[in-house]
Structures are given as structure tokens and as C-alpha cells.
Design a protein around this motif. Structure first.
Motif, PDB file in Angstrom:
ATOM      1  N   LYS A 216     -49.243  46.838 -81.295  1.00 49.73           N
ATOM      2  CA  LYS A 216     -47.863  46.885 -81.783  1.00 49.73           C
ATOM      3  C   LYS A 216     -46.851  46.449 -80.724  1.00 49.73           C
ATOM      4  CE  LYS A 216     -49.081  48.683 -85.768  1.00 49.73           C
ATOM      5  NZ  LYS A 216     -48.994  47.902 -87.038  1.00 49.73           N
ATOM      6  N   VAL A 217     -47.338  46.072 -79.553  1.00 49.03           N
ATOM      7  CA  VAL A 217     -46.446  45.638 -78.465  1.00 49.03           C
ATOM      8  C   VAL A 217     -46.837  44.228 -78.031  1.00 49.03           C
ATOM      9  CG1 VAL A 217     -45.554  46.122 -76.160  1.00 49.03           C
ATOM     10  CG2 VAL A 217     -46.188  48.018 -77.676  1.00 49.03           C
ATOM     11  N   SER A 218     -45.920  43.299 -78.147  1.00 48.44           N
ATOM     12  CA  SER A 218     -46.200  41.916 -77.762  1.00 48.44           C
ATOM     13  C   SER A 218     -45.567  41.591 -76.407  1.00 48.44           C
ATOM     14  CB  SER A 218     -45.665  40.947 -78.815  1.00 48.44           C
ATOM     15  OG  SER A 218     -44.250  40.991 -78.868  1.00 48.44           O
ATOM     16  N   ILE A 219     -46.112  40.563 -75.790  1.00 52.51           N
ATOM     17  CA  ILE A 219     -45.568  40.032 -74.534  1.00 52.51           C
ATOM     18  C   ILE A 219     -44.927  38.689 -74.841  1.00 52.51           C
ATOM     19  CG2 ILE A 219     -46.134  39.183 -72.224  1.00 52.51           C
ATOM     20  CD1 ILE A 219     -48.613  41.069 -72.340  1.00 52.51           C
ATOM     21  N   LEU A 220     -43.680  38.514 -74.414  1.00 50.77           N
ATOM     22  CA  LEU A 220     -42.999  37.229 -74.580  1.00 50.77           C
ATOM     23  C   LEU A 220     -42.906  36.549 -73.221  1.00 50.77           C
ATOM     24  CD1 LEU A 220     -41.423  35.361 -76.590  1.00 50.77           C
ATOM     25  CD2 LEU A 220     -39.332  36.436 -75.698  1.00 50.77           C
ATOM     26  N   PRO A 221     -43.708  35.504 -72.971  1.00 50.54           N
ATOM     27  CA  PRO A 221     -43.575  34.764 -71.719  1.00 50.54           C
ATOM     28  C   PRO A 221     -42.211  34.064 -71.661  1.00 50.54           C
ATOM     29  CG  PRO A 221     -45.657  34.267 -72.813  1.00 50.54           C
ATOM     30  CD  PRO A 221     -44.791  34.961 -73.815  1.00 50.54           C
ATOM     31  N   VAL A 222     -41.490  34.264 -70.573  1.00 48.82           N
ATOM     32  CA  VAL A 222     -40.162  33.674 -70.427  1.00 48.82           C
ATOM     33  C   VAL A 222     -40.276  32.466 -69.505  1.00 48.82           C
ATOM     34  CG1 VAL A 222     -37.796  34.045 -69.662  1.00 48.82           C
ATOM     35  CG2 VAL A 222     -39.041  35.883 -70.835  1.00 48.82           C
ATOM     36  N   THR A 223     -40.039  31.295 -70.072  1.00 46.64           N
ATOM     37  CA  THR A 223     -40.295  30.042 -69.355  1.00 46.64           C
ATOM     38  C   THR A 223     -39.058  29.454 -68.689  1.00 46.64           C
ATOM     39  OG1 THR A 223     -40.015  28.877 -71.476  1.00 46.64           O
ATOM     40  CG2 THR A 223     -42.256  29.430 -70.809  1.00 46.64           C
ATOM     41  N   LYS A 224     -37.968  30.177 -68.674  1.00 42.08           N
ATOM     42  CA  LYS A 224     -36.716  29.622 -68.154  1.00 42.08           C
ATOM     43  C   LYS A 224     -36.876  29.151 -66.706  1.00 42.08           C
ATOM     44  CE  LYS A 224     -34.520  33.886 -66.476  1.00 42.08           C
ATOM     45  NZ  LYS A 224     -33.314  34.723 -66.547  1.00 42.08           N
ATOM     46  N   THR A 225     -36.272  28.014 -66.437  1.00 39.24           N
ATOM     47  CA  THR A 225     -36.257  27.292 -65.150  1.00 39.24           C
ATOM     48  C   THR A 225     -37.611  26.701 -64.776  1.00 39.24           C
ATOM     49  OG1 THR A 225     -36.751  29.083 -63.575  1.00 39.24           O
ATOM     50  CG2 THR A 225     -34.453  28.886 -64.326  1.00 39.24           C
ATOM     51  N   HIS A 226     -38.641  26.956 -65.563  1.00 41.34           N
ATOM     52  CA  HIS A 226     -39.949  26.377 -65.290  1.00 41.34           C
ATOM     53  C   HIS A 226     -40.130  25.110 -66.130  1.00 41.34           C
ATOM     54  CE1 HIS A 226     -41.188  29.671 -62.777  1.00 41.34           C
ATOM     55  NE2 HIS A 226     -40.925  30.547 -63.729  1.00 41.34           N
ATOM     56  N   PRO A 227     -41.027  24.216 -65.734  1.00 40.60           N
ATOM     57  CA  PRO A 227     -41.226  22.955 -66.469  1.00 40.60           C
ATOM     58  C   PRO A 227     -41.922  23.167 -67.811  1.00 40.60           C
ATOM     59  CG  PRO A 227     -42.835  23.144 -64.704  1.00 40.60           C
ATOM     60  CD  PRO A 227     -41.869  24.272 -64.512  1.00 40.60           C
ATOM     61  N   GLY A 228     -42.029  22.072 -68.562  1.00 41.10           N
ATOM     62  CA  GLY A 228     -42.667  22.135 -69.869  1.00 41.10           C
ATOM     63  C   GLY A 228     -44.099  22.627 -69.818  1.00 41.10           C
ATOM     64  N   ALA A 229     -44.756  22.474 -68.682  1.00 40.61           N
ATOM     65  CA  ALA A 229     -46.131  22.950 -68.546  1.00 40.61           C
ATOM     66  C   ALA A 229     -46.220  24.452 -68.762  1.00 40.61           C
ATOM     67  CB  ALA A 229     -46.676  22.597 -67.167  1.00 40.61           C
ATOM     68  N   ALA A 230     -45.137  25.170 -68.494  1.00 34.30           N
ATOM     69  CA  ALA A 230     -45.145  26.621 -68.702  1.00 34.30           C
ATOM     70  C   ALA A 230     -45.359  26.949 -70.174  1.00 34.30           C
ATOM     71  CB  ALA A 230     -43.829  27.223 -68.210  1.00 34.30           C
ATOM     72  N   VAL A 231     -44.806  26.137 -71.047  1.00 34.71           N
ATOM     73  CA  VAL A 231     -44.991  26.316 -72.485  1.00 34.71           C
ATOM     74  C   VAL A 231     -46.461  26.073 -72.846  1.00 34.71           C
ATOM     75  CG1 VAL A 231     -44.323  25.481 -74.769  1.00 34.71           C
ATOM     76  CG2 VAL A 231     -42.613  25.640 -72.947  1.00 34.71           C
ATOM     77  N   ALA A 232     -47.016  25.006 -72.287  1.00 34.30           N
ATOM     78  CA  ALA A 232     -48.423  24.677 -72.555  1.00 34.30           C
ATOM     79  C   ALA A 232     -49.356  25.770 -72.043  1.00 34.30           C
ATOM     80  CB  ALA A 232     -48.773  23.337 -71.915  1.00 34.30           C
ATOM     81  N   PHE A 233     -49.047  26.349 -70.896  1.00 34.11           N
ATOM     82  CA  PHE A 233     -49.859  27.446 -70.356  1.00 34.11           C
ATOM     83  C   PHE A 233     -49.905  28.600 -71.358  1.00 34.11           C
ATOM     84  CE2 PHE A 233     -49.558  26.812 -65.438  1.00 34.11           C
ATOM     85  CZ  PHE A 233     -50.148  25.569 -65.571  1.00 34.11           C
ATOM     86  N   ALA A 234     -48.726  28.962 -71.882  1.00 37.88           N
ATOM     87  CA  ALA A 234     -48.651  30.071 -72.837  1.00 37.88           C
ATOM     88  C   ALA A 234     -49.491  29.774 -74.080  1.00 37.88           C
ATOM     89  CB  ALA A 234     -47.202  30.337 -73.221  1.00 37.88           C
ATOM     90  N   ALA A 235     -49.386  28.544 -74.569  1.00 40.20           N
ATOM     91  CA  ALA A 235     -50.135  28.161 -75.768  1.00 40.20           C
ATOM     92  C   ALA A 235     -51.641  28.247 -75.534  1.00 40.20           C
ATOM     93  CB  ALA A 235     -49.756  26.751 -76.191  1.00 40.20           C
ATOM     94  N   ARG A 236     -52.095  27.842 -74.361  1.00 37.06           N
ATOM     95  CA  ARG A 236     -53.534  27.864 -74.066  1.00 37.06           C
ATOM     96  C   ARG A 236     -54.101  29.277 -74.119  1.00 37.06           C
ATOM     97  NH1 ARG A 236     -54.814  24.468 -68.706  1.00 37.06           N
ATOM     98  NH2 ARG A 236     -56.902  25.354 -69.138  1.00 37.06           N
ATOM     99  N   LEU A 237     -53.264  30.268 -73.861  1.00 39.83           N
ATOM    100  CA  LEU A 237     -53.731  31.655 -73.909  1.00 39.83           C
ATOM    101  C   LEU A 237     -53.391  32.339 -75.228  1.00 39.83           C
ATOM    102  CD1 LEU A 237     -53.196  33.057 -70.298  1.00 39.83           C
ATOM    103  CD2 LEU A 237     -55.230  32.082 -71.356  1.00 39.83           C
ATOM    104  N   GLY A 238     -52.944  31.548 -76.194  1.00 44.21           N
ATOM    105  CA  GLY A 238     -52.761  32.087 -77.530  1.00 44.21           C
ATOM    106  C   GLY A 238     -51.399  32.654 -77.859  1.00 44.21           C
ATOM    107  N   PHE A 239     -50.431  32.527 -76.969  1.00 42.75           N
ATOM    108  CA  PHE A 239     -49.081  32.995 -77.281  1.00 42.75           C
ATOM    109  C   PHE A 239     -48.450  32.085 -78.329  1.00 42.75           C
ATOM    110  CE2 PHE A 239     -49.687  34.740 -72.984  1.00 42.75           C
ATOM    111  CZ  PHE A 239     -49.301  36.056 -73.181  1.00 42.75           C
TER     112      PHE A 239
END
Length: 231
Positions: free
Chosen positions: A31-54
Motif C-alpha cells: 500500500k506504499v509506493s516509491i516515487l523516484p524523483v528525477t529532477k536535475t538528472h538526465p533522461g537516463a534517470a527515467v530509463a533507470f526507473a522503467a528498467r526496475l518496473g516503476f
């Protein structure tokens, strides 16, 4: 930014803390989710999150959402806008964000509703509440929540999923605890009064996630603890 292997390790550490905090407070970790916050990081940060299922990442500024939109579309990841949103940026926010967590004024809310209607979208939002009465933070006051929410419920093109708050910056974690507890209590009272469900409580970050979970948080926002120090 850290490597993917470091990111993966950091995610595991935060997940373990979330599970431990849930067990300590008798809550379901699911019932508790983690939201990765990608601010100031490059687009790869988004891809990292996706690879782990976020499924979603958090951004503070609309411009960064625009800059990373291609990376998100390729990764099938949604953006949640968690930073203060000015009315003149509302159009871009509605066009690019699956959820806007920082709705803190009637003017902004009505603008979001109008723009969402124009593009045929039901915009998911959270209402940001200044539950710590911190002059340095945005958000409506606790006493304003019920009439504010009542107006939001009358709008056709926004869907209020819950509330968000940011605790005052203070070394005393009891200040954060009182802030989170107050948000949960006002949520419960307003939900009962208006007979509406507000399931999402976005509150807590790396340093206070255990307290936030104990007080009912359903989403923890985590940035540098996952991606490393920001530029």
C-alpha cells in the motif's frame, strides 16, 4: 548520476526501509509506493526507473518534463509533477503530466480543469496542503481544505485522488511527524464530511519516510538517495 547498478542497489535499500517501516506500523507494504524523483538528472534517470518496473517518476518543473518527454515515452513511464506550478505553465503540465501533485490554489485548479476539458482529458491531481504551517512552503491551509475540495469535486475535468504535503525543514523529526499526522487527520475528517474517498497521501522523503509511513503515507518521494547528488 550513479550507474544503473548503483541505482538498483539504492532502490533495494529504500524498499527494505519501506517494508520495515510498514511492518513496524502494521501496514501492508503493498500500500506504499516509491516515487523516484528525477529532477536535475538526465533522461537516463527515467530509463533507470522503467528498467526496475516503476510506472511513474516525479519532476519539480514543467520544463524538465518537456526535456525528458522522449525518454519517458520510450520507457512507458508517466510523469508526476511535484513542484510548485504557476498558472501560466498549467497547459504544458496538463499536456505532459499524468498527475499533478501540487494544486494549491483555486485559480490553478480551475485553469487545469479548463485546459483538461479542451484536450479531452480527466486530469488526476493531488491537493497540496501546508500541513506544517510553514511560510517557506506552498499549499493551502488545513482549514481551507474542505471548501477547496468541495469546489474541486464540482469540476468535470479533474479527479482528486488525495493530498500531498512537504514537512518543514527541521532537524527535529517530531515536526515532520506532527505535519504528517495532521494531514492524515484532516484527510479523514474531510473525507467523512464530504463523503468522498481520498486514498492517496503523498508525504515523506528519504530522511523521514519511516515516520511518514507510520502516519499513513501511501507514497514516498525519493530523489538523491536513488540517483546520487544533484548537480
Amino acid at each position: 548520476m550513479v550507474s544503473f547498478e548503483e541505482f538498483e542497489s539504492n532502490v533495494r535499500i529504500i524498499q527494505e526501509r519501506v517494508v520495515a517501516a510498514c511492518e513496524a506500523s502494521g501496514r501492508d507494504p503493498g500500500k506504499v509506493s516509491i516515487l523516484p524523483v528525477t529532477k536535475t538528472h538526465p533522461g537516463a534517470a527515467v530509463a533507470f526507473a522503467a528498467r526496475l518496473g516503476f510506472k511513474s517518476v516525479g519532476e519539480n518543473r514543467v520544463q524538465e518534463v518537456l526535456d525528458k518527454r522522449d525518454a519517458a515515452e520510450e520507457s512507458l513511464v508517466d510523469f508526476e509533477l511535484i513542484g510548485h506550478l504557476q498558472s501560466n505553465k498549467a497547459k504544458q503540465a496538463v499536456e505532459t503530466s499524468a498527475r499533478i501533485q501540487s494544486v494549491d490554489s483555486e485559480k490553478l485548479m480551475r485553469r487545469i480543469d479548463r485546459i483538461a476539458g479542451e484536450i479531452g482529458k480527466k486530469q488526476r491531481i493531488l491537493i497540496q496542503v501546508n500541513a506544517g504551517d510553514d511560510p517557506a512552503k506552498f499549499g493551502i491551509r488545513c482549514g481551507e481544505l474542505e471548501p477547496f475540495l468541495s469546489k474541486a469535486l464540482d469540476l468535470e475535468n479533474v479527479f482528486v485522488e488525495g493530498l500531498m504535503t512537504i514537512a518543514p525543514l527541521d532537524d527535529d523529526l517530531e515536526v515532520a511527524r506532527q505535519t504528517f499526522r495532521r494531514l492524515r487527520e484532516i484527510r479523514d475528517a474531510v473525507s467523512a464530511s464530504l463523503q468522498v474517498e481520498l486514498p492517496e497521501l503523498s508525504m515523506g522523503m528519504t530522511g523521514d519516510l519511516e515516520i511518514a509511513i507510520a502516519e499513513g503515507s501511501t507514497q514516498i518521494r525519493v530523489g538523491s538517495a536513488l540517483y546520487g547528488k544533484r548537480d
